[in-house]
Write an enzyme that holds these catalytic residues in place. Structure first.
Site, PDB file in Angstrom:
ATOM      1  N   HIS A 121      38.085  45.473  32.731  1.00 48.89           N
ATOM      2  CA  HIS A 121      37.634  44.523  33.750  1.00 48.89           C
ATOM      3  C   HIS A 121      38.020  45.101  35.113  1.00 48.89           C
ATOM      4  O   HIS A 121      38.985  45.851  35.243  1.00 48.89           O
ATOM      5  CB  HIS A 121      38.344  43.182  33.503  1.00 48.89           C
ATOM      6  CG  HIS A 121      37.878  42.048  34.353  1.00 48.89           C
ATOM      7  ND1 HIS A 121      38.274  41.883  35.661  1.00 48.89           N
ATOM      8  CD2 HIS A 121      37.074  40.983  34.069  1.00 48.89           C
ATOM      9  CE1 HIS A 121      37.733  40.776  36.139  1.00 48.89           C
ATOM     10  NE2 HIS A 121      36.997  40.215  35.209  1.00 48.89           N
ATOM     11  N   GLN A 201      41.748  38.260  27.464  1.00 49.30           N
ATOM     12  CA  GLN A 201      40.750  37.924  26.447  1.00 49.30           C
ATOM     13  C   GLN A 201      41.345  37.816  25.045  1.00 49.30           C
ATOM     14  O   GLN A 201      40.708  37.262  24.148  1.00 49.30           O
ATOM     15  CB  GLN A 201      39.637  38.980  26.444  1.00 49.30           C
ATOM     16  CG  GLN A 201      38.809  39.012  27.705  1.00 49.30           C
ATOM     17  CD  GLN A 201      38.035  37.725  27.943  1.00 49.30           C
ATOM     18  OE1 GLN A 201      37.616  37.067  27.004  1.00 49.30           O
ATOM     19  NE2 GLN A 201      37.847  37.364  29.194  1.00 49.30           N
ATOM     20  N   CYS A 362      32.042  41.731  35.532  1.00 53.12           N
ATOM     21  CA  CYS A 362      33.145  42.430  36.211  1.00 53.12           C
ATOM     22  C   CYS A 362      33.572  43.660  35.415  1.00 53.12           C
ATOM     23  O   CYS A 362      34.765  43.973  35.313  1.00 53.12           O
ATOM     24  CB  CYS A 362      34.335  41.499  36.444  1.00 53.12           C
ATOM     25  SG  CYS A 362      34.003  40.189  37.625  1.00 53.12           S
TER      26      CYS A 362
END
Length: 404
Positions: A121, A201, A362
Site C-alpha cells: 500500500h 489487512q 492505493c
C-alpha cells in the site's frame, strides 16, 4: 454454531437501502462496519465519562483513564505483546508507520539499504521513500509474479550487510495475498535487519502473535476490525521503541519541561503527544472483545468459504479476469471485465445497492505491474452471505451487458 444471519443483527447499517435496494456492503478491505456493541461503547463514553486522561484527579478523568488503559491491555493481550507499554495508540496504520520512519532518520546512514515489497500500500512505500531522501539510504523492492506472490529467491538476493530495515504487508489490500512473513522476518534477522509488518489487512482475518512472529514492529487500524476510524496501534519491541526518538513534541509525552531542556516520558507516552482519540481507543478495545467473542478462527473459516464461493461464481463469467491468484489469500477478489473500465462497473453496482471499491486501491505499483488502470475489488467480511455474492454476480453480469 456460526450463522451470518444472526451476526448481521448486530450491524444496524446493514438494514439500510441504497438507491432503493438493500445495501450489500463488499468494501470491507477499506473499512469494516461497526456493530452495535461498539457503537454503544462510543455513546457511553460521551454520555457518561467524557474527560481528558492521565492528567486529572477528578472522577471523570480517572474513569476515562482507566477505560483507555484497559483498552491498551486488551490490545496487548490480543496481539500477545510482552508488555503493555509496547503498544502505542495512534491514529491508524499510516500514523504508526510514520512514527517508525521518522525515528529511523537518526539511525540510518547514507548507503544503508531498506527493503519493501512490490505488493505494498502507498502508506508502506511513501514514508520509506521520504526516509531515503532524508538519509541517503537506498530503497530496494522485492518483485512479484503474475499470481500476486512475492519472489522469495529475489528477496534473498536483496539482503546484505547493508540492509537495515525490511517493510512488508502481512496481506495485500489490493489482491488478498498472504505473504510469508515468518520467512521474511527470519531471513532479515539473520543479517541483523529490523522488520516492520503492515498488518492492517491481516488483523480482521488472522490471529496475530507478535512474540511468536518475533517481529520488531507490527501496525494495525481499528477500522478494519469492526472498530472506529481514526485509531490504530503500533507494536514495537521495547528496546527498539526506547531507541527511537519521539515523533511529535507536546503535552503528555514529557517527563519535565524547562526552557533550557526537556526530558521525555517513558513508554508508551513518549510517542503519544497531545490529547489522544480517547473514545476511539476505548472503542478499539470493545471491537477486539466483539471479534474475539465470535472467534478469529471461526471468522477466518467462514470468510474463506465466501472467498471460494465467490471466486468460483465470478470465474464462470466469460471475459472476467481475477488479479491475485495466490494459493494463500484472504477474502479479497480484484477483477476486471474485458474491455470495461472498473469505475463504470462500480458505478452500476452502486445503483444496485452493491458497495465495492474501484481504482488502484492505493497500490499503483501493482496496477502498473499488470498494466491496468485499476480493478473492481470485492472484499468480504463475516457478516456477508452467499446470497449477497449471488447478487454481486448478477450485478456484474448486468454491468457487462450494459457496457460491452
Amino acid at each position: 454454531m456460526f450463522r451470518a444471519e444472526d451476526i448481521r443483527k448486530d450491524f444496524p447499517i446493514l438494514n439500510r437501502e441504497v438507491n432503493g435496494n438493500p445495501l450489500i456492503y463488499l468494501d470491507n478491505a477499506a473499512t469494516s462496519q461497526t456493530p452495535q456493541q461498539v457503537i454503544d461503547t462510543i455513546v457511553d463514553y460521551y454520555s457518561n465519562y467524557n474527560a481528558n486522561i492521565h492528567r486529572g484527579v477528578h472522577t471523570l478523568s480517572q474513569e476515562a483513564t482507566d477505560k483507555y488503559e484497559q483498552a491498551r491491555l486488551k490490545i496487548q493481550a490480543h496481539f500477545h505483546a510482552k508488555h503493555a507499554h509496547e503498544i502505542i495508540l495512534t491514529s491508524g496504520t499510516t500514523h504508526s508507520i510514520n512514527i517508525v520512519a521518522s525515528g529511523f532518520t537518526s539511525l540510518l546512514n547514507e548507503g544503508d539499504e531498506i527493503i519493501v515489497s512490490a505488493l505494498e500500500h502507498h502508506s508502506n512505500i511513501v514514508p520509506w521513500q521520504m526516509l531515503c531522501e532524508r538519509t541517503g539510504a537506498i530503497l530496494k523492492v522485492i518483485p512479484m509474479n503474475q499470481d500476486g506472490e512475492l519472489l522469495m529467491e529475489a528477496y534473498h538476493g536483496l539482503l546484505s550487510e547493508k540492509t537495515k530495515l525490511v517493510f512488508v504487508n502481512h496481506i495485500s489490500n489490493a489482491l488478498g495475498t498472504i505473504n510469508p512473513i515468518e520467512h521474511i522476518i527470519e531471513k532479515a534477522h539473520q543479517i541483523g535487519a529490523a522488520v516492520l509488518i503492515d498488518g492492517a489487512q491481516a488483523c480482521p482475518h488472522i490471529k496475530i502473535d507478535v512474540q511468536k512472529l518475533d517481529v520488531d514492529f507490527y501496525v494495525a487500524s481499528a477500522h478494519k476490525m469492526c472498530g472506529p476510524t481514526g485509531v490504530g496501534m503500533l507494536y514495537g519491541k521495547e528496546a527498539l521503541l526506547k531507541e527511537l526518538p519521539p515523533y511529535q513534541g507536546g503535552g503528555e509525552m514529557i517527563a519535565e519541561v524547562t526552557f533550557e531542556k526537556t526530558t521525555y516520558a517513558d513508554l508508551p507516552h513518549k510517542f503519544e503527544a497531545g490529547t489522544p482519540n480517547i473514545c476511539g481507543g476505548i472503542a478499539f478495545g470493545a471491537a477486539i472483545d466483539y471479534m474475539n467473542a465470535i472467534g478469529i478462527d471461526t471468522i477466518a473459516a467462514y470468510e474463506n468459504e465466501l472467498l471460494e464461493y465467490a471466486t468460483k461464481k465470478l470465474l464462470e463469467i466469460e471475459g472476467l479476469k481475477i488479479y491475485g491468484t495466490s494459493k494463500r489469500k484472504t477474502s479479497v477478489i480484484s477483477f476486471n471485465l474485458e474491455g470495461v473500465h472498473p469505475y463504470d462497473v462500480g458505478t452500476i453496482l452502486d445503483k444496485l445497492g452493491i458497495a465495492v471499491r474501484t481504482g488502484h486501491h492505493c497500490a499503483q505499483p501493482i496496477m502498473n505491474f499488470y498494466n491496468i488502470p485499476g480493478t473492481v475489488r470485492a472484499s468480504f467480511s463475516f457478516y456477508n452471505t452467499k446470497n449477497e455474492i449471488d447478487a454481486l454476480i448478477d450485478g456484474v453480469k448486468k454491468a457487462q451487458r450494459m457496457l460491452s
